[in-house]
Design an enzyme around this catalytic site. Structure first.
Site, PDB file in Angstrom:
ATOM      1  N   HIS A 109       0.885  -1.167   0.000  1.00 33.58           N
ATOM      2  CA  HIS A 109       0.000   0.000   0.000  1.00 33.58           C
ATOM      3  C   HIS A 109       0.920   1.213   0.000  1.00 33.58           C
ATOM      4  CE1 HIS A 109      -2.403  -2.990   2.300  1.00 33.58           C
ATOM      5  NE2 HIS A 109      -3.460  -2.412   1.799  1.00 33.58           N
ATOM      6  N   ASP A 112       2.368   1.859   3.317  1.00 33.20           N
ATOM      7  CA  ASP A 112       3.356   0.909   3.865  1.00 33.20           C
ATOM      8  C   ASP A 112       4.757   1.370   3.487  1.00 33.20           C
ATOM      9  OD1 ASP A 112       1.150  -0.732   4.356  1.00 33.20           O
ATOM     10  OD2 ASP A 112       1.427  -1.827   2.469  1.00 33.20           O
ATOM     11  N   HIS A 279     -11.102 -14.183   2.601  1.00 34.34           N
ATOM     12  CA  HIS A 279     -12.308 -13.417   2.257  1.00 34.34           C
ATOM     13  C   HIS A 279     -13.378 -14.331   1.662  1.00 34.34           C
ATOM     14  CE1 HIS A 279      -9.772  -9.474   1.838  1.00 34.34           C
ATOM     15  NE2 HIS A 279      -9.638 -10.060   3.014  1.00 34.34           N
ATOM     16  N   ASP A 304      -4.601 -13.628  -3.173  1.00 29.09           N
ATOM     17  CA  ASP A 304      -4.007 -13.373  -1.863  1.00 29.09           C
ATOM     18  C   ASP A 304      -4.051 -14.690  -1.099  1.00 29.09           C
ATOM     19  OD1 ASP A 304      -3.351 -10.804  -2.354  1.00 29.09           O
ATOM     20  OD2 ASP A 304      -4.642  -9.900  -0.829  1.00 29.09           O
TER      21      ASP A 304
HETATM   22  C1  XLS Z   1      -7.847  -6.691   4.005  1.00 26.80           C
HETATM   23  C2  XLS Z   1      -7.314  -6.856   2.658  1.00 26.80           C
HETATM   24  C3  XLS Z   1      -6.181  -5.910   2.284  1.00 26.80           C
HETATM   25  C4  XLS Z   1      -5.960  -5.894   0.792  1.00 26.80           C
HETATM   26  C5  XLS Z   1      -5.113  -4.755   0.309  1.00 26.80           C
HETATM   27  O1  XLS Z   1      -8.611  -7.512   4.500  1.00 26.80           O
HETATM   28  O2  XLS Z   1      -6.932  -8.181   2.521  1.00 26.80           O
HETATM   29  O3  XLS Z   1      -5.021  -6.214   2.970  1.00 26.80           O
HETATM   30  O4  XLS Z   1      -5.393  -7.092   0.326  1.00 26.80           O
HETATM   31  O5  XLS Z   1      -5.610  -3.539   0.678  1.00 26.80           O
HETATM   32 CA    CA Z   2      -5.957  -9.220   0.799  1.00 23.42          CA
HETATM   33 CA    CA Z   3      -7.596 -10.297   4.741  1.00 27.00          CA
END
Ligand code: XLS
Ligand code: CA
Ligand code: CA
Length: 447
Positions: A109, A112, A279, A304
Site C-alpha cells: 500500500h 506501507d 475473504h 491473496d
Molecule cells: C484486508 C485486505 C487488504 C488488501 C489490500 O482484509 O486483505 O489487505 O489485500 O488492501
Molecule cells: Ca488481501
Molecule cells: Ca484479509
C-alpha cells in the site's frame, strides 16, 4: 537473484539464503517441496507460482490487537530518528528478506512504503522518494512489484468511506492518494494495481444511499482506469472482494457480485479479481468456489494466499498450510490457464506471539511449500485425466444433436418441451462425488 543485504546492515542476521533441501530435510529454514527450477506441466515452479511478500503484514503488522499492545519489535523502526528514515530502513529490511527467501515479487500500500505527510503534496513527495529507492533496489536484486494499492481505510477521514464517502471533499482526498499510487505503480513497473474497498460499504442502511454510493464507486474506478491508461499503465487493475469487516457490508461482497458490478459499468475489460482465501471464507464460500467462479466469468486475475480459521470466521490472515486446499486452488488456477499478471501474494501475518525473527521465514517457507505441493498434486490430477474426462462425459449430451442446438440457442421452449415425450426415465446418473474425492486424495498422497 542478487542478495541485497551483502555490504549493508543486516536486519535478519544468522539467517542465510533459503534453499530447497527436499522432503527428507529436517532444516526448518529450507524448502521441502518448493524447488524453483523444477518443471511441472511444462513450466518451472517459479513461473507457475509467482510468490509475493505482502509489505504491510511482514514489515508493518506489529502484533497489536484490540486487546493488547505491539509485540513485534522491528529493528528497522528503532534504529531511525525520523519516520522517513524508518521507511528507508524498512525498505532495506524488506529487500533483505525478499532476496533471502528467494521470492520474485512484493506488494504494498502507498502508506506501507512511505508515511503520510501533513498535506497531499507532502504525502506524494514522501511516496516518490521511497519509490525512487525501491526502484534502485528492484534493479539491484531483480525483485519485481506484483501490485501496488492505496490505503483508503486507515486515516479517520475515511471512516465513512473513500470513493463512496457521502462528502465530496473526502472523495477528492481519496483521488489524490490513488493518483499518486498509480504514478508509483507505473514508476516501479507494477504488474497490477489493486482496489480493496475496506470502507466502501455501510454500517447502517438508515444513513446510506446505496444507489448513489455504488454509482460514485464506478465513476471513481473508471477515472482511475482512465488516468492509469493515459499515463501508460499496461498492468491489470484488480478488485479484491471481501464481504464485510471492517464495515457490516462491503459492496465488493464476492466474485460474482464484483463481476456483475464491473459488467454493469463497462469496467470488465480492464479489471480482474484478486481473490483472497480468507475473504472467500467470510463470504461463506470455499476458496475453490471463488477461483472457479472468476475463471468461469473470464475475470481470474491474482490471489491473496492465506487462510482463515473456519471456527471463528474472522479475517485471521494466517499462512496457508492445508495441502487439500492448495491442491484444489492450484487445480482451479491451472484450469484457468495460470497466472498472467497475477501471482500468489502472502497476505498473511505471523501470530502475535511469534516473536522470533525466524518465524517470519518459517511462515513463508511453509506457505510456499504448501502451494508447491498443491501445484504438483494438481498437475498429477490433470495428467491423470480422469477428473476432466468425467466432467466432460457428464455434459456430453450437449455435445451433439438436440443438446448442441439447445446450447447454440437454436431451439424454442416449445421444441425443447416436445422432445420430452421421446425420453424415458433419464436423470438417475451418479455424480460420483465420493469417487472423485478419493481420486483427489490419492493424487495428494501420490498413490
Ligand atoms: C484486508 C485486505 C487488504 C488488501 C489490500 O482484509 O486483505 O489487505 O489485500 O488492501
Ligand atoms: Ca488481501
Ligand atoms: Ca484479509
Amino acid at each position: 537473484m542478487a542478495e541485497y543485504f551483502i555490504g549493508k546492515k543486516e536486519y535478519f542476521p544468522g539467517i542465510g539464503k533459503i534453499s530447497y533441501e527436499g522432503p527428507e530435510s529436517d532444516n526448518p529454514l529450507a524448502f521441502k517441496y518448493y524447488n524453483p527450477g523444477q518443471i511441472v506441466g511444462g513450466k518451472t515452479m517459479k513461473q507457475h507460482l509467482r510468490f509475493a511478500v505482502a509489505y504491510w503484514h511482514s514489515f508493518g503488522a506489529d502484533g497489536s490487537d484490540p486487546f493488547g499492545a505491539a509485540t513485534h519489535r522491528f529493528p528497522w523502526s528503532f534504529d531511525a530518528s525520523t519516520p522517513m528514515q524508518a521507511a528507508e530502513h524498512k525498505l532495506d529490511a524488506a529487500f533483505e528478506f525478499f532476496t533471502k527467501l528467494g521470492v520474485e515479487f512484493y506488494c504494498f500500500h502507498d502508506r506501507d512504503l512511505a508515511p503520510e505527510g501533513a498535506s497531499p503534496a507532502e504525502s506524494e513527495m514522501n511516496l516518490m522518494h521511497m519509490v525512487e529507492l525501491a526502484g534502485e533496489r528492484q534493479k539491484a536484486t531483480g525483485v519485481k512489484l506484483l501490485w501496488a494499492t492505496s490505503n483508503l481505510f486507515f486515516n479517520p477521514r475515511y471512516m465513512n468511506g473513500a470513493a463512496t464517502n457521502p462528502e465530496f471533499s473526502v472523495v477528492a482526498q481519496a483521488a489524490s492518494q490513488v493518483k499518486a499510487a498509480i504514478d508509483a505503480a507505473i514508476a516501479l513497473d507494477a504488474q497490477g494495481y489493486v482496489f480493496w474497498g475496506g470502507r466502501e460499504g455501510y454500517m447502517s442502511l438508515l444513513n446510506t444511499d446505496l444507489g448513489r454510493e455504488k454509482e460514485h464507486m464506478a465513476r471513481f474506478l473508471a477515472m482511475a482506469r482512465d488516468y492509469g491508461r493515459s499515463r501508460g499503465f499496461k498492468g491489470m487493475f484488480y478488485i479484491e472482494p471481501k464481504p464485510m469487516e471492517p464495515t457490516k457490508h462491503q459492496y465488493d461482497f464476492d466474485v460474482e457480485t464484483v463481476a456483475g458490478f464491473l459488467r454493469a459499468h463497462g469496467l470488465d475489460r480492464d479489471f480482474r479479481v484478486n481473490i483472497e482465501a480468507n475473504h472467500a471464507e467470510l463470504a461463506g464460500h470455499d476458496f475453490q468456489h471463488e477461483l472457479e467462479t472468476a475463471a468461469s466469468l473470464g475475470l481470474f486475475g491474482s490471489v491473496d494466499a492465506n487462510r482463515g480459521d473456519p471456527r471463528n470466521g474472522w479475517d485471521t490472515d494466517q499462512f496457508p498450510r492445508d495441502f487439500h486446499e492448495t491442491t484444489l486452488a492450484m487445480l482451479a488456477i491451472l484450469k484457468a490457464g495460470g497466472f498472467v499478471t497475477g501471482g500468489l501474494n502472502f497476505d498473511a501475518k505471523i501470530r502475535r506471539n511469534s516473536v522470533d525473527q525466524a518465524d517470519l521465514f518459517e511462515a513463508h517457507i511453509g506457505g510456499m511449500d504448501a502451494f508447491a505441493a498443491g501445484l504438483v498434486a494438481a498437475q498429477r490430477i490433470i495428467d491423470d485425466g480422469r477428473l476432466s474426462a468425467f466432467v466432460a462425459k457428464r455434459y456430453s449430451s450437449f455435445d451433439s444433436g438436440a443438446g448442441a442446438r439447445f446450447e447454440r440457442g437454436e431451439m424454442s421452449l416449445a421444441e425443447l418441451a416436445a422432445l420430452a415425450t421421446g425420453y424415458g426415465d433419464e436423470g438417475r446418473t451418479s455424480g460420483k462425488q465420493e469417487h472423485l474425492e478419493n481420486l483427489i486424495n490419492r493424487s495428494i498422497l501420490n498413490l
